[in-house]
Design a protein around this motif. Structure first.
Motif, PDB file in Angstrom:
ATOM      1  N   ALA A 113      -0.265  53.015  36.743  1.00 57.99           N
ATOM      2  CA  ALA A 113       1.053  52.490  36.374  1.00 57.99           C
ATOM      3  C   ALA A 113       1.093  50.971  36.430  1.00 57.99           C
ATOM      4  N   SER A 114       0.393  50.382  37.377  1.00 57.22           N
ATOM      5  CA  SER A 114       0.439  48.923  37.504  1.00 57.22           C
ATOM      6  C   SER A 114      -0.492  48.230  36.515  1.00 57.22           C
ATOM      7  N   HIS A 115      -1.457  48.954  35.956  1.00 58.27           N
ATOM      8  CA  HIS A 115      -2.372  48.353  34.990  1.00 58.27           C
ATOM      9  C   HIS A 115      -1.738  48.396  33.611  1.00 58.27           C
ATOM     10  N   LYS A 116      -1.489  47.232  33.048  1.00 53.53           N
ATOM     11  CA  LYS A 116      -0.949  47.156  31.700  1.00 53.53           C
ATOM     12  C   LYS A 116      -2.058  46.652  30.798  1.00 53.53           C
ATOM     13  N   PRO A 117      -2.481  47.480  29.861  1.00 50.12           N
ATOM     14  CA  PRO A 117      -3.550  47.028  28.982  1.00 50.12           C
ATOM     15  C   PRO A 117      -3.081  45.860  28.120  1.00 50.12           C
ATOM     16  N   SER A 118      -3.940  44.914  27.911  1.00 50.19           N
ATOM     17  CA  SER A 118      -3.593  43.762  27.094  1.00 50.19           C
ATOM     18  C   SER A 118      -3.540  44.175  25.642  1.00 50.19           C
ATOM     19  N   PHE A 119      -2.500  43.726  24.953  1.00 52.08           N
ATOM     20  CA  PHE A 119      -2.400  44.032  23.546  1.00 52.08           C
ATOM     21  C   PHE A 119      -2.771  42.814  22.705  1.00 52.08           C
ATOM     22  N   ILE A 120      -3.286  41.791  23.371  1.00 50.62           N
ATOM     23  CA  ILE A 120      -3.748  40.598  22.675  1.00 50.62           C
ATOM     24  C   ILE A 120      -5.256  40.736  22.475  1.00 50.62           C
ATOM     25  N   THR A 121      -5.708  40.586  21.257  1.00 49.78           N
ATOM     26  CA  THR A 121      -7.124  40.740  20.980  1.00 49.78           C
ATOM     27  C   THR A 121      -7.857  39.412  21.173  1.00 49.78           C
ATOM     28  N   LYS A 122      -9.161  39.495  21.248  1.00 47.66           N
ATOM     29  CA  LYS A 122      -9.970  38.293  21.452  1.00 47.66           C
ATOM     30  C   LYS A 122     -10.005  37.410  20.214  1.00 47.66           C
ATOM     31  N   ASN A 123      -9.755  37.962  19.049  1.00 46.93           N
ATOM     32  CA  ASN A 123      -9.813  37.215  17.806  1.00 46.93           C
ATOM     33  C   ASN A 123      -8.475  36.565  17.451  1.00 46.93           C
ATOM     34  N   CYS A 124      -7.630  36.400  18.407  1.00 44.65           N
ATOM     35  CA  CYS A 124      -6.295  35.879  18.176  1.00 44.65           C
ATOM     36  C   CYS A 124      -6.342  34.389  17.851  1.00 44.65           C
ATOM     37  N   TYR A 125      -5.424  33.972  17.014  1.00 49.40           N
ATOM     38  CA  TYR A 125      -5.278  32.553  16.688  1.00 49.40           C
ATOM     39  C   TYR A 125      -4.671  31.825  17.884  1.00 49.40           C
ATOM     40  N   SER A 126      -4.821  30.530  17.914  1.00 49.44           N
ATOM     41  CA  SER A 126      -4.275  29.746  19.020  1.00 49.44           C
ATOM     42  C   SER A 126      -2.754  29.687  18.918  1.00 49.44           C
ATOM     43  N   TRP A 127      -2.139  29.406  20.052  1.00 49.15           N
ATOM     44  CA  TRP A 127      -0.688  29.273  20.100  1.00 49.15           C
ATOM     45  C   TRP A 127      -0.249  28.158  19.161  1.00 49.15           C
ATOM     46  N   ASP A 128      -0.994  27.056  19.135  1.00 51.31           N
ATOM     47  CA  ASP A 128      -0.659  25.939  18.246  1.00 51.31           C
ATOM     48  C   ASP A 128      -0.629  26.378  16.789  1.00 51.31           C
ATOM     49  N   SER A 129      -1.629  27.140  16.395  1.00 49.67           N
ATOM     50  CA  SER A 129      -1.728  27.600  15.011  1.00 49.67           C
ATOM     51  C   SER A 129      -0.555  28.509  14.646  1.00 49.67           C
ATOM     52  N   LEU A 130      -0.248  29.461  15.512  1.00 49.83           N
ATOM     53  CA  LEU A 130       0.853  30.379  15.241  1.00 49.83           C
ATOM     54  C   LEU A 130       2.203  29.667  15.279  1.00 49.83           C
ATOM     55  N   SER A 131       2.366  28.772  16.229  1.00 46.77           N
ATOM     56  CA  SER A 131       3.622  28.028  16.350  1.00 46.77           C
ATOM     57  C   SER A 131       3.829  27.117  15.138  1.00 46.77           C
ATOM     58  N   GLN A 132       2.767  26.480  14.702  1.00 48.41           N
ATOM     59  CA  GLN A 132       2.849  25.604  13.532  1.00 48.41           C
ATOM     60  C   GLN A 132       3.186  26.421  12.279  1.00 48.41           C
ATOM     61  N   ALA A 133       2.635  27.613  12.169  1.00 49.41           N
ATOM     62  CA  ALA A 133       2.931  28.484  11.027  1.00 49.41           C
ATOM     63  C   ALA A 133       4.408  28.866  11.015  1.00 49.41           C
ATOM     64  N   ILE A 134       4.977  29.144  12.190  1.00 47.21           N
ATOM     65  CA  ILE A 134       6.399  29.473  12.268  1.00 47.21           C
ATOM     66  C   ILE A 134       7.248  28.271  11.880  1.00 47.21           C
ATOM     67  N   ASP A 135       6.877  27.096  12.355  1.00 42.75           N
ATOM     68  CA  ASP A 135       7.624  25.882  12.006  1.00 42.75           C
ATOM     69  C   ASP A 135       7.618  25.661  10.491  1.00 42.75           C
ATOM     70  N   THR A 136       6.478  25.887   9.869  1.00 42.20           N
ATOM     71  CA  THR A 136       6.380  25.765   8.409  1.00 42.20           C
ATOM     72  C   THR A 136       7.270  26.799   7.729  1.00 42.20           C
ATOM     73  N   LEU A 137       7.278  28.012   8.269  1.00 41.33           N
ATOM     74  CA  LEU A 137       8.118  29.058   7.690  1.00 41.33           C
ATOM     75  C   LEU A 137       9.601  28.721   7.811  1.00 41.33           C
ATOM     76  N   TYR A 138      10.009  28.077   8.901  1.00 41.40           N
ATOM     77  CA  TYR A 138      11.408  27.644   9.043  1.00 41.40           C
ATOM     78  C   TYR A 138      11.800  26.725   7.885  1.00 41.40           C
ATOM     79  N   VAL A 139      10.959  25.750   7.606  1.00 42.65           N
ATOM     80  CA  VAL A 139      11.245  24.784   6.539  1.00 42.65           C
ATOM     81  C   VAL A 139      11.289  25.489   5.189  1.00 42.65           C
ATOM     82  N   LYS A 140      10.309  26.335   4.944  1.00 39.27           N
ATOM     83  CA  LYS A 140      10.248  27.031   3.660  1.00 39.27           C
ATOM     84  C   LYS A 140      11.365  28.068   3.520  1.00 39.27           C
TER      85      LYS A 140
END
Length: 180
Positions: free
Chosen positions: A21-48
């Motif tokens: 019960a206390s073990h929560k499997p991670s749902f983040i994969t190793k091939n994930c993009y960086s926070w900067d990359s994802l955050s920048q993509a969202i910022d671009t989407l806001y403008v668009k």
């Protein structure tokens, strides 16, 4: 002896169930993009998204919302709901949008690209069964006819803010450290 074995087995089961019960499997994969990359993509989407909103008629239905406050928590905590909501926007909303300007197709391509990036980060057990919240949202969307597209596009900023909040809640994605 039988009592000791039964009590010992009971403790073992309790310990194992607490550990599971206390073990929560991670749902983040190793091939994930960086926070900067994802955050920048969202910022671009806001403008668009703001540019896209300018190309469609204003949402005139003020008493109906597709993205309700009670679905925000579901979006932030349920990856199946996230996937279904993003699919709803890609397939149902943007699939019905008549492209009149390059900005519209540019936004849809960027949204699709972001969705793919996010899917590389989040692993989720897919389900063919649609969640009730999405079914209700689609019913509302199609119930108001062509104005459903304007309603959904008018609420893009809400969706993007939910995505941004979700990204900020993921500790596994390395956020940039602020140096003083």
């Amino acid at each position: 002896m039988w009592v000791k074995c039964t009590v010992g087995s009971g403790w073992l089961l309790v310990t194992l169930s607490l550990a599971i019960a206390s073990h929560k499997p991670s749902f983040i994969t190793k091939n994930c993009y960086s926070w900067d990359s994802l955050s920048q993509a969202i910022d671009t989407l806001y403008v668009k998204a703001a540019q896209l909103k300018e190309t469609v008629p204003e949402d005139s239905i003020k008493n109906v919302r597709l993205l309700k406050k009670n679905t925000k928590e579901l979006f932030l905590t349920n990856c199946r709901f996230q996937e279904q909501l993003l699919s709803f926007f890609m397939d149902d909303v943007f699939g019905q949008l008549q492209f009149q300007a390059f900005n519209e197709t540019d936004f849809v391509e960027d949204f699709h690209c972001f969705r793919q990036k996010l899917s590389r980060c989040i692993t989720c057990a897919s389900s063919a069964r649609e969640m009730k919240s999405i079914t209700r949202m689609k019913r509302t969307f199609y119930g108001i006819g062509n104005k459903g597209i304007y309603k959904a596009i008018g609420e893009l900023d809400i969706l993007l803010s939910w995505i941004k909040k979700f990204l900020e809640s993921i500790p596994e994605i390395k956020k940039p450290s602020i140096e003083i």
